[in-house]
Design a protein around this motif. Sequence first.
Motif, PDB file in Angstrom:
ATOM      1  N   PRO A  90       0.791  -1.243   0.000  1.00  0.00           N
ATOM      2  CA  PRO A  90       0.000   0.000   0.000  1.00  0.00           C
ATOM      3  C   PRO A  90       0.819   1.287   0.000  1.00  0.00           C
ATOM      4  O   PRO A  90       0.443   2.256  -0.678  1.00  0.00           O
ATOM      5  CB  PRO A  90      -0.834  -0.133   1.280  1.00  0.00           C
ATOM      6  CG  PRO A  90      -0.983  -1.603   1.486  1.00  0.00           C
ATOM      7  CD  PRO A  90       0.329  -2.192   1.043  1.00  0.00           C
ATOM      8  N   ASP A 100       2.027   1.955  -3.481  1.00  0.00           N
ATOM      9  CA  ASP A 100       0.891   2.332  -4.328  1.00  0.00           C
ATOM     10  C   ASP A 100       0.437   3.750  -4.019  1.00  0.00           C
ATOM     11  O   ASP A 100      -0.012   4.474  -4.919  1.00  0.00           O
ATOM     12  CB  ASP A 100      -0.265   1.352  -4.127  1.00  0.00           C
ATOM     13  CG  ASP A 100      -0.034   0.028  -4.842  1.00  0.00           C
ATOM     14  OD1 ASP A 100       0.560   0.035  -5.933  1.00  0.00           O
ATOM     15  OD2 ASP A 100      -0.452  -1.008  -4.304  1.00  0.00           O
ATOM     16  N   ALA A 135      -7.620  -0.874  -3.281  1.00  0.00           N
ATOM     17  CA  ALA A 135      -6.425  -1.359  -2.590  1.00  0.00           C
ATOM     18  C   ALA A 135      -6.753  -2.140  -1.328  1.00  0.00           C
ATOM     19  O   ALA A 135      -5.835  -2.633  -0.660  1.00  0.00           O
ATOM     20  CB  ALA A 135      -5.518  -0.178  -2.244  1.00  0.00           C
ATOM     21  N   LEU A 177      -8.165  -0.907   1.462  1.00  0.00           N
ATOM     22  CA  LEU A 177      -7.783  -0.067   2.595  1.00  0.00           C
ATOM     23  C   LEU A 177      -9.000   0.642   3.171  1.00  0.00           C
ATOM     24  O   LEU A 177     -10.031   0.764   2.505  1.00  0.00           O
ATOM     25  CB  LEU A 177      -6.747   0.969   2.143  1.00  0.00           C
ATOM     26  CG  LEU A 177      -5.438   0.406   1.594  1.00  0.00           C
ATOM     27  CD1 LEU A 177      -4.612   1.525   0.964  1.00  0.00           C
ATOM     28  CD2 LEU A 177      -4.643  -0.280   2.706  1.00  0.00           C
ATOM     29  N   LEU A 234      -1.357   3.187   6.159  1.00  0.00           N
ATOM     30  CA  LEU A 234      -0.299   3.472   5.190  1.00  0.00           C
ATOM     31  C   LEU A 234       1.030   3.753   5.884  1.00  0.00           C
ATOM     32  O   LEU A 234       2.088   3.309   5.422  1.00  0.00           O
ATOM     33  CB  LEU A 234      -0.698   4.668   4.330  1.00  0.00           C
ATOM     34  CG  LEU A 234      -1.861   4.426   3.366  1.00  0.00           C
ATOM     35  CD1 LEU A 234      -2.385   5.746   2.816  1.00  0.00           C
ATOM     36  CD2 LEU A 234      -1.439   3.500   2.227  1.00  0.00           C
ATOM     37  N   ASP A 271       2.517   0.522   7.162  1.00  0.00           N
ATOM     38  CA  ASP A 271       3.073  -0.238   6.049  1.00  0.00           C
ATOM     39  C   ASP A 271       4.413   0.352   5.611  1.00  0.00           C
ATOM     40  O   ASP A 271       5.363  -0.382   5.322  1.00  0.00           O
ATOM     41  CB  ASP A 271       2.096  -0.238   4.870  1.00  0.00           C
ATOM     42  CG  ASP A 271       2.568  -1.107   3.723  1.00  0.00           C
ATOM     43  OD1 ASP A 271       2.670  -2.333   3.906  1.00  0.00           O
ATOM     44  OD2 ASP A 271       2.852  -0.567   2.641  1.00  0.00           O
TER      45      ASP A 271
END
Length: 211
Positions: A23, A26, A56, A58, A144, A147
């Motif tokens: 993520p 991306d 995604a 999310l 995010l 990650d």
Amino acid sequence: MASSVDLDPRSYPGTYKLIGGTPALDLANLVSFRGTAREHDWLEPSGNACRWASAAGLPPPERTDIRRLRRFREVVARTFLAVVDGESPDPDDLADIGATAAAAFANRQLVYPSSSGSDGQGTPDAGPVAARWYDPSPSLLGVLAIDATDLLTSETAIDRIRACTECRWLFLDTTRNQSRRWCDPGDCGNRVRQRRHYRHRSRGDARQRPT
């Protein structure tokens, strides 16, 4: 070849694809051809943020998150592009990512899955299982940021982060010999091959012209 995500391109002729492999990468790729005359912001219009998060897998962004999401995207992009270029990321950007991740992680709870567990994922008759972190109300920026920190602190992952030689989109190179060069061989790969073919043909034509 990756499939495109249904984002509104406005007048931009290209498409957006989830090619990062994670993520955070991306997120950084939500700008095409950053820093060039062809630059395009995929968070315009703002409704694209919800479409992107859904594609995604999310959490959806809050309405007030779009400006913060755009700013955080650039922090993440600068950080990982610096890594790819063999440079040290900006300490302020690292601090920003770390603080956002720490705030998100503070909201997590350590749970032990069971048939009546708080996360609703039972494992009856499966024997002992590992406890896990559970976030009852995850935020998009928090997910995010966590990650991104996972990537930055993983020696295995950090060594596989690449940028497309054509558009500079970021991705994890999971090929066995770590030879991936493009975000998508059907897009940037084709453009590079077409230019190479055109140059080769032009040189051949020039050699054949009478003098």
